[in-house]
Scaffold this motif. Structure first.
Motif, short mmCIF file in Angstrom:
data_model
loop_
_atom_site.label_atom_id
_atom_site.label_comp_id
_atom_site.label_asym_id
_atom_site.label_seq_id
_atom_site.Cartn_x
_atom_site.Cartn_y
_atom_site.Cartn_z
N PRO A 109 0.81 -1.24 0.00
CA PRO A 109 0.00 0.00 0.00
C PRO A 109 0.83 1.27 0.00
N LEU A 110 2.03 1.22 0.62
CA LEU A 110 2.86 2.43 0.70
C LEU A 110 3.19 2.95 -0.69
N ARG A 111 3.51 2.07 -1.62
CA ARG A 111 3.85 2.50 -2.98
C ARG A 111 2.64 3.14 -3.67
N HIS A 112 1.50 2.48 -3.60
CA HIS A 112 0.30 3.00 -4.25
C HIS A 112 -0.09 4.36 -3.67
N ASN A 113 -0.07 4.48 -2.35
CA ASN A 113 -0.45 5.74 -1.72
C ASN A 113 0.55 6.85 -2.03
N ALA A 114 1.84 6.50 -2.06
CA ALA A 114 2.86 7.51 -2.38
C ALA A 114 2.70 8.02 -3.81
N LEU A 115 2.42 7.11 -4.73
CA LEU A 115 2.21 7.53 -6.12
C LEU A 115 0.97 8.40 -6.26
N ALA A 116 -0.09 8.04 -5.55
CA ALA A 116 -1.30 8.86 -5.57
C ALA A 116 -1.02 10.25 -5.01
N GLY A 117 -0.21 10.31 -3.95
CA GLY A 117 0.16 11.61 -3.38
C GLY A 117 0.99 12.43 -4.34
N LEU A 118 1.93 11.79 -5.03
CA LEU A 118 2.74 12.50 -6.02
C LEU A 118 1.87 13.07 -7.13
N THR A 119 0.85 12.34 -7.52
CA THR A 119 -0.07 12.84 -8.55
C THR A 119 -0.69 14.16 -8.12
N GLU A 120 -0.94 14.30 -6.82
CA GLU A 120 -1.58 15.51 -6.30
C GLU A 120 -0.65 16.72 -6.29
N VAL A 121 0.66 16.51 -6.12
CA VAL A 121 1.56 17.64 -5.90
C VAL A 121 2.57 17.87 -7.01
N VAL A 122 2.72 16.91 -7.92
CA VAL A 122 3.84 16.96 -8.86
C VAL A 122 3.80 18.18 -9.78
N ASN A 123 2.63 18.66 -10.12
CA ASN A 123 2.53 19.81 -11.02
C ASN A 123 2.88 21.13 -10.34
N GLU A 124 3.03 21.13 -9.02
CA GLU A 124 3.35 22.35 -8.28
C GLU A 124 4.81 22.39 -7.82
N ILE A 125 5.58 21.37 -8.16
CA ILE A 125 6.98 21.32 -7.75
C ILE A 125 7.80 22.34 -8.53
N HIS A 126 8.66 23.09 -7.85
CA HIS A 126 9.46 24.09 -8.56
C HIS A 126 10.88 24.23 -8.02
N GLU A 127 11.24 23.54 -6.94
CA GLU A 127 12.57 23.66 -6.37
C GLU A 127 13.55 22.70 -7.06
N ARG A 128 14.75 23.19 -7.36
CA ARG A 128 15.76 22.36 -8.02
C ARG A 128 16.17 21.18 -7.15
N GLU A 129 16.06 21.33 -5.83
CA GLU A 129 16.45 20.26 -4.92
C GLU A 129 15.58 19.01 -5.08
N SER A 130 14.43 19.19 -5.70
CA SER A 130 13.53 18.05 -5.91
C SER A 130 13.95 17.19 -7.09
N LEU A 131 14.92 17.66 -7.87
CA LEU A 131 15.29 16.98 -9.10
C LEU A 131 15.78 15.55 -8.85
N GLY A 132 16.70 15.38 -7.92
CA GLY A 132 17.26 14.05 -7.64
C GLY A 132 16.20 13.04 -7.22
N PRO A 133 15.39 13.36 -6.20
CA PRO A 133 14.33 12.42 -5.79
C PRO A 133 13.35 12.10 -6.91
N LEU A 134 13.02 13.09 -7.73
CA LEU A 134 12.08 12.83 -8.83
C LEU A 134 12.69 11.89 -9.87
N CYS A 135 13.98 12.07 -10.17
CA CYS A 135 14.64 11.17 -11.12
C CYS A 135 14.66 9.75 -10.58
N HIS A 136 14.91 9.62 -9.30
CA HIS A 136 14.93 8.28 -8.70
C HIS A 136 13.53 7.66 -8.76
#
Length: 239
Positions: A109-136
């Motif tokens: 469930p952790l994976r499914h819930n985390a992906l659903a959460g990313l769907t909610e916030v991913v379009n508002e991300i703007h900090e360069r520090e988020s680049l590494g985690p997003l690539c991973h």
């Protein structure tokens, strides 16, 4: 600050881990976090789930190998092994072992819930520090094989393509190897035009020689933006 951040992550992980949650509950769990902070913690959840699955797989394979070895040894000593062809003798235990291994590899469930959460916030991300985690996180997804991941994978790749132009040449030169390898793979895959263009320009300014053959191959791309980015990448690499 680090302790507070760790406490925040632990609290979020514990809320997302036990069972599949509706989107409203996931959004409530992210209340108080900025889009970038939420994305960082959700990507960490994905990584933790991945590491947990890999550990379970290793332990399961070891236990199954030992058990199968004892099964063969005991039946060999009892003389039963000589009465039945070996492939037929092993078919039952191997089918059971395969079923157990496949069940262990199922996503939690952790994976499914985390992906659903990313769907909610991913379009508002703007900090360069988020680049590494997003690539991973994007590297863990495969929308080509798992259609239910396709939408979130596209959204994450779009966010990465938006963040890359924010990097200076010095920033690009200091990118960690994991990010560089992801960008090279994204150019090779060439599934997402915006990411391909941004990756070519970023790796060109970073003087990444591994991008040269990829840029050469894309000089004849049918997409004008990709052709131009490939040429600019090659120009930067020659400087």
């Amino acid at each position: 600050m680090v302790q507070k951040s760790n406490t925040s992550y632990t609290a979020l992980r514990d809320r997302l881990k036990p069972a599949l949650l509706p989107v409203t509950d996931i959004s409530r769990a992210l209340t108080g976090l900025s889009a970038d902070a939420a994305a960082l913690q959700l990507c960490q959840c994905l990584q933790e789930e991945q590491m947990s699955r890999l550990r379970r797989e290793r332990v399961t394979l070891i236990v199954m190998s030992i058990t199968l070895g004892f099964w063969v040894l005991l039946n060999y000593q009892g003389g039963f092994l000589g009465m039945v062809p070996l492939p037929l003798f092993l078919a039952g235990p191997l089918m059971i072992a395969l079923a157990i291994w496949l069940s262990v590899r199922r996503y939690g469930p952790l994976r499914h819930n985390a992906l659903a959460g990313l769907t909610e916030v991913v379009n508002e991300i703007h900090e360069r520090e988020s680049l590494g985690p997003l690539c991973h996180a994007a590297a863990l997804l495969d929308g080509k094989k798992r259609r239910w991941e396709q939408e979130i994978e596209e959204a994450i790749r779009s966010a990465i393509a938006r963040l890359l132009p924010r990097l200076s040449a010095d920033d690009a030169a200091l990118l960690p190897d994991e990010v560089r390898q992801f960008l090279l793979a994204a150019i090779t895959d060439n599934r997402h035009d915006d990411l391909t263009v941004a990756a070519l320009l970023t790796l060109g300014s970073a003087k990444e020689e591994a991008a040269r053959p990829l840029a050469e191959s894309l000089r004849a791309s049918l997409t004008e933006r990709t052709r131009e980015a490939a040429l600019e990448c090659l120009v930067d690499l020659r400087r």
